[in-house]
Every structure is written in structure tokens, then in C-alpha cells.
Design a protein around this motif. Structure first.
Motif, PDB file in Angstrom:
ATOM      1  N   MET A   1      50.946  -3.157  -9.433  1.00  0.00           N
ATOM      2  CA  MET A   1      51.902  -3.348  -8.618  1.00  0.00           C
ATOM      3  C   MET A   1      51.819  -3.198  -7.138  1.00  0.00           C
ATOM      4  N   ALA A   2      50.519  -3.519  -7.173  1.00  0.00           N
ATOM      5  CA  ALA A   2      50.242  -2.759  -5.677  1.00  0.00           C
ATOM      6  C   ALA A   2      50.251  -4.334  -4.489  1.00  0.00           C
ATOM      7  N   PRO A   3      49.834  -5.432  -5.523  1.00  0.00           N
ATOM      8  CA  PRO A   3      49.598  -7.091  -4.915  1.00  0.00           C
ATOM      9  C   PRO A   3      51.163  -7.323  -4.846  1.00  0.00           C
ATOM     10  N   ILE A   4      51.651  -6.854  -5.954  1.00  0.00           N
ATOM     11  CA  ILE A   4      52.995  -7.277  -5.421  1.00  0.00           C
ATOM     12  C   ILE A   4      54.183  -6.539  -4.011  1.00  0.00           C
ATOM     13  N   ARG A   5      53.721  -5.432  -4.163  1.00  0.00           N
ATOM     14  CA  ARG A   5      54.027  -5.095  -3.650  1.00  0.00           C
ATOM     15  C   ARG A   5      53.821  -5.395  -1.871  1.00  0.00           C
ATOM     16  N   GLU A   6      52.306  -5.718  -1.689  1.00  0.00           N
ATOM     17  CA  GLU A   6      51.686  -6.265  -0.445  1.00  0.00           C
ATOM     18  C   GLU A   6      52.803  -7.503  -0.178  1.00  0.00           C
ATOM     19  N   MET A   7      53.018  -8.215  -1.675  1.00  0.00           N
ATOM     20  CA  MET A   7      53.323  -9.677  -1.023  1.00  0.00           C
ATOM     21  C   MET A   7      55.439  -9.255  -0.769  1.00  0.00           C
ATOM     22  N   LEU A   8      55.918  -8.070  -1.324  1.00  0.00           N
ATOM     23  CA  LEU A   8      57.378  -7.919  -0.775  1.00  0.00           C
ATOM     24  C   LEU A   8      57.018  -7.263   0.215  1.00  0.00           C
ATOM     25  N   GLN A   9      56.410  -6.822   1.463  1.00  0.00           N
ATOM     26  CA  GLN A   9      56.438  -6.636   2.334  1.00  0.00           C
ATOM     27  C   GLN A   9      56.769  -7.056   3.296  1.00  0.00           C
ATOM     28  N   GLN A  10      56.095  -8.900   3.103  1.00  0.00           N
ATOM     29  CA  GLN A  10      56.426  -9.613   3.895  1.00  0.00           C
ATOM     30  C   GLN A  10      57.516 -10.051   4.067  1.00  0.00           C
ATOM     31  N   SER A  11      58.444  -9.398   3.128  1.00  0.00           N
ATOM     32  CA  SER A  11      60.024 -10.350   3.145  1.00  0.00           C
ATOM     33  C   SER A  11      60.679  -9.140   3.288  1.00  0.00           C
ATOM     34  N   GLY A  12      59.986  -7.726   3.605  1.00  0.00           N
ATOM     35  CA  GLY A  12      61.134  -6.318   3.253  1.00  0.00           C
ATOM     36  C   GLY A  12      62.362  -6.319   2.394  1.00  0.00           C
ATOM     37  N   ILE A  13      61.556  -6.157   0.808  1.00  0.00           N
ATOM     38  CA  ILE A  13      62.245  -6.541  -0.036  1.00  0.00           C
ATOM     39  C   ILE A  13      61.730  -5.877  -0.689  1.00  0.00           C
ATOM     40  N   SER A  14      62.459  -5.044  -2.540  1.00  0.00           N
ATOM     41  CA  SER A  14      61.671  -3.753  -2.815  1.00  0.00           C
ATOM     42  C   SER A  14      61.261  -4.550  -4.066  1.00  0.00           C
ATOM     43  N   GLU A  15      60.485  -3.780  -5.145  1.00  0.00           N
ATOM     44  CA  GLU A  15      60.083  -4.598  -5.753  1.00  0.00           C
ATOM     45  C   GLU A  15      61.714  -5.139  -7.206  1.00  0.00           C
ATOM     46  N   GLN A  16      62.478  -3.873  -7.021  1.00  0.00           N
ATOM     47  CA  GLN A  16      64.041  -4.094  -7.683  1.00  0.00           C
ATOM     48  C   GLN A  16      64.588  -5.297  -7.783  1.00  0.00           C
ATOM     49  N   GLN A  17      64.643  -5.386  -5.590  1.00  0.00           N
ATOM     50  CA  GLN A  17      65.433  -6.997  -5.268  1.00  0.00           C
ATOM     51  C   GLN A  17      65.220  -7.653  -5.843  1.00  0.00           C
ATOM     52  N   TRP A  18      63.221  -7.632  -6.210  1.00  0.00           N
ATOM     53  CA  TRP A  18      62.492  -9.016  -6.641  1.00  0.00           C
ATOM     54  C   TRP A  18      62.709  -9.150  -8.136  1.00  0.00           C
ATOM     55  N   ARG A  19      62.676  -7.835  -9.023  1.00  0.00           N
ATOM     56  CA  ARG A  19      62.936  -8.575 -10.448  1.00  0.00           C
ATOM     57  C   ARG A  19      64.522  -8.827 -10.432  1.00  0.00           C
ATOM     58  N   VAL A  20      65.370  -8.412 -10.035  1.00  0.00           N
ATOM     59  CA  VAL A  20      67.050  -9.269  -9.396  1.00  0.00           C
ATOM     60  C   VAL A  20      66.997 -10.049  -8.972  1.00  0.00           C
ATOM     61  N   LEU A  21      66.226 -11.050  -8.687  1.00  0.00           N
ATOM     62  CA  LEU A  21      66.174 -11.560  -8.093  1.00  0.00           C
ATOM     63  C   LEU A  21      65.107 -12.873  -8.892  1.00  0.00           C
ATOM     64  N   ARG A  22      64.542 -12.408  -9.535  1.00  0.00           N
ATOM     65  CA  ARG A  22      63.676 -13.742 -10.508  1.00  0.00           C
ATOM     66  C   ARG A  22      64.319 -13.984 -11.888  1.00  0.00           C
ATOM     67  N   VAL A  23      65.121 -12.420 -12.154  1.00  0.00           N
ATOM     68  CA  VAL A  23      65.897 -12.613 -13.827  1.00  0.00           C
ATOM     69  C   VAL A  23      67.240 -13.227 -12.972  1.00  0.00           C
ATOM     70  N   VAL A  24      67.864 -12.957 -11.967  1.00  0.00           N
ATOM     71  CA  VAL A  24      69.034 -14.720 -12.407  1.00  0.00           C
ATOM     72  C   VAL A  24      68.538 -15.743 -11.373  1.00  0.00           C
ATOM     73  N   ASP A  25      67.351 -15.651 -10.736  1.00  0.00           N
ATOM     74  CA  ASP A  25      67.137 -17.548 -10.438  1.00  0.00           C
ATOM     75  C   ASP A  25      66.962 -17.693 -11.879  1.00  0.00           C
ATOM     76  N   GLU A  26      66.268 -17.358 -12.650  1.00  0.00           N
ATOM     77  CA  GLU A  26      65.493 -18.007 -13.551  1.00  0.00           C
ATOM     78  C   GLU A  26      66.771 -18.139 -15.274  1.00  0.00           C
ATOM     79  N   ALA A  27      67.846 -17.451 -15.023  1.00  0.00           N
ATOM     80  CA  ALA A  27      68.553 -17.417 -16.137  1.00  0.00           C
ATOM     81  C   ALA A  27      69.845 -17.988 -15.426  1.00  0.00           C
TER      82      ALA A  27
END
Length: 121
Positions: A1-27
Motif C-alpha cells: 500500500m505504500a506506493p498507493i499512499r504516496e500517490m494519493l498524498q499528491q491529491s490529499g485523499i485517503s485510501e478509503q476515498q480512493w476506493r470509493v471513487l474507483r468503485v463508483v467510477d467503475e460501476a
């Protein structure tokens, strides 16, 4: 998860927010309970996360016209732009994991995690 966390820090969102975005965007537009299940989040936590994401302009929430007890969530243009900004890096991270772990083992892991998610306690 460390590389994902580093990526998300650039946008100021959490892993949970990223999961929500991806789930809703895909579905596409989804009901909150379905999002909670797909993103492996408790419904009260999801409600708090969605409130924050809505305030940040990443998602829209609306009451279902056919069942006013349900709330539907969709990704906004800003949320889609955030996903697009991270798409390339996210793919690189996944490719690295797949290369080091192996495709068969990764597919097995994903299948097992999906099976585990289906267990109701």
C-alpha cells in the motif's frame, strides 16, 4: 500500500476515498450500501467519508426518486479528473505488483479476497 499512499498524498485523499471513487467510477451511480460492501467499508464510516468527498466536490449524493430511503452516489467531473491524474501511476504500481508477485498468484489473491468479502458475520 505504500506506493498507493504516496500517490494519493499528491491529491490529499485517503485510501478509503480512493476506493470509493474507483468503485463508483467503475460501476456508475450506486446506492450507499452497495458502495460500502464493494469498498469494504462500514456504512457509518462511508457516510462520513462521502460527506467529506461531497464537500470537496468529488462526488454527488441524491435521494433516489423511486425510494426516498436510498441515497445514490455518483462521481463528479472533479472526481473523474482526479482518477485520470492518477490512472497512469496506479497502472504502474499494479504492473509492478503483478510482475513481482506473479499473475496467477495475484488472480488467486483477488479471488480469495472477493470470496472473503462475501462472508457475512
Amino acid at each position: 500500500m505504500a506506493p498507493i499512499r504516496e500517490m494519493l498524498q499528491q491529491s490529499g485523499i485517503s485510501e478509503q476515498q480512493w476506493r470509493v471513487l474507483r468503485v463508483v467510477d467503475e460501476a456508475g451511480e450506486m446506492e450507499q450500501t452497495a458502495i460500502a460492501q464493494a469498498a469494504c467499508l462500514q456504512l457509518p464510516s462511508l457516510t462520513r467519508i462521502l460527506r467529506s468527498m461531497e464537500g470537496d466536490g468529488l462526488v454527488d449524493r441524491k435521494t433516489d426518486a423511486t425510494d426516498r430511503r436510498r441515497t445514490l452516489v455518483s462521481v463528479t467531473a472533479a472526481g473523474k479528473a482526479l482518477i485520470a491524474r492518477h490512472r497512469s501511476r496506479n497502472a504502474q504500481i499494479f504492473d509492478t505488483v503483478e510482475a513481482e508477485f506473479g499473475r496467477e498468484k495475484l488472480e488467486l489473491l483477488l479471488d480469495l479476497l472477493d470470496e472473503l468479502q462475501q462472508i457475512r458475520t
